[in-house]
Each structure stands twice: as C-alpha cells, then as structure tokens.
Design a protein around this motif. Structure first.
Motif, PDB file in Angstrom:
ATOM      1  N   LYS A  56       0.816  -1.219   0.000  1.00  0.00           N
ATOM      2  CA  LYS A  56       0.000   0.000   0.000  1.00  0.00           C
ATOM      3  C   LYS A  56       0.847   1.266   0.000  1.00  0.00           C
ATOM      4  N   ASN A 146      -6.733   0.515  -2.203  1.00  0.00           N
ATOM      5  CA  ASN A 146      -6.102   1.724  -2.734  1.00  0.00           C
ATOM      6  C   ASN A 146      -4.649   1.728  -2.277  1.00  0.00           C
ATOM      7  N   GLN A 150      -3.966   7.722  -2.573  1.00  0.00           N
ATOM      8  CA  GLN A 150      -4.829   7.533  -3.734  1.00  0.00           C
ATOM      9  C   GLN A 150      -6.272   7.300  -3.283  1.00  0.00           C
ATOM     10  N   ASP A 158     -10.032   0.672 -12.695  1.00  0.00           N
ATOM     11  CA  ASP A 158      -9.185   1.189 -11.612  1.00  0.00           C
ATOM     12  C   ASP A 158      -8.482   0.047 -10.884  1.00  0.00           C
ATOM     13  N   LEU A 162      -4.480  -0.609 -10.531  1.00  0.00           N
ATOM     14  CA  LEU A 162      -3.811  -0.745  -9.241  1.00  0.00           C
ATOM     15  C   LEU A 162      -2.986  -2.027  -9.221  1.00  0.00           C
ATOM     16  N   SER A 166       1.200  -2.056  -8.520  1.00  0.00           N
ATOM     17  CA  SER A 166       1.461  -2.380  -7.119  1.00  0.00           C
ATOM     18  C   SER A 166       2.082  -3.769  -7.061  1.00  0.00           C
TER      19      SER A 166
END
Length: 185
Positions: A56, A146, A150, A158, A162, A166
């Motif tokens: 994260k 998220n 963000q 979305d 991500l 990530s």
C-alpha cells in the motif's frame, strides 16, 4: 469456472502467503473496506503488516482490520456487549490466547478493529469460511483497495490499474467469475 471453485483458489493463494484483493458490488462509503473493495491477506503471517504496508506504500506502523465470521467473533475478540460489528467501527481487545494466531491484525495495544461478516455478504463470507476450513482461523486481514494517497478503487479498470502498479498478487472479481493475476498483465 464457478464462484466456489474460484473462492477455493483465492484461499489457496492466501494460504501460500499471497496478497490479493476482492472487487464486487458497490463501493463502500467512508474510510473503511467492508469486503467490496478490499485488499485481503492471511492474518497469520508474522510479517503480514509489513508486507501489506509495503504494497500500500504507507507507514510501517499503520494497523489493519480483521474481517471475521460473525458466529466465531466471541472466540477471538472481547466484544463486551457488542453482538456484532459489521461496519468496522470498533477496536476491541483480542483474546490473549489468540495473539500468536493472528499477528498481522493485532495493534500494539492488543486490540483489533473488527468487522463481523455474515452470510448476507455472500462472496466475502464464503472466502472467509473456506479460509477457516483450511487454516482453523475464521479471519482475513482487510484493508481498503487503494494505495497511499490515492482514492479508493471504484471501477474494474481502476482495480486492474492498481494491480499493474502495485505488488498485489491478484484481484478476485466474484460477480464476473474471474481472478486476474499480477503476472498475467
């Protein structure tokens, strides 16, 4: 592939130490993840907090919540007069005999922010139930889908973006009967 088979695959990935996400239904309101837009992980991981905070991109000391099968809650947490906590509003003491079992969700003060999950949350409940059958632990680490700074993920696009940007391992879309893996992007 059916949802139950995919839920079993998600549990297998979590037991292997993978960190994933679930994306379903409408986004939750407020600053919590209730299983519709959540990053999920095995709460038994000794370095689980560090791993998910790295994914994260947030501070090391930030705690995580536990999503637990509602019917198992009192075995793991001192809920006092609370019967449940479906909206993750309360931090409660973790029963001391369970501390070593779920280190990734226990705060430094021995508490945990708890979300009780019942059968009304169909897909999320099923994953936690299957995880319980596999591990003896009726809990998943849960945090919002998220990255630091963000907004919460709102669309499938979305969510896929991500995943691309990530270190998440996978995202599960139960309504679409699909798991997308990081290494497939």
């Amino acid at each position: 592939m059916g949802v139950e088979v995919l839920s079993e695959k998600v549990v297998d990935l979590l037991v292997e130490g993978k960190v994933g996400a679930i994306f379903q239904g409408k986004p939750e309101m407020g600053s919590r993840a209730l299983g519709n837009r959540s990053i999920i992980a095995d709460p038994r991981l000794r370095k689980g907090k560090d791993l998910v905070n790295k994914i994260k991109r947030r501070e090391w000391y930030r705690p995580f919540a536990a999503s637990i099968l509602e019917e198992e809650c009192k075995e793991w947490f001192d809920m006092g007069s609370l019967k449940n906590s479906p909206h993750m509003l309360y931090a409660v003491p973790v029963n001391k005999d369970k501390w070593n079992s779920i280190p990734a969700v226990i705060h430094v003060d021995g508490t945990c922010r708890v979300q009780t999950v019942n059968k009304d949350r169909e897909h999320y409940y099923e994953i936690i139930r299957l995880f319980y059958e596999a591990t003896g632990v009726p809990i998943l680490l849960n945090t919002s889908l998220n990255l630091a700074g963000q907004p919460l993920v709102h669309t499938k696009g979305d969510a896929v973006e991500l995943l691309k940007h990530s270190e998440l391992d996978f995202i599960y879309f139960p309504e679409e009967k699909e798991i997308i893996y990081e290494d497939s992007l």
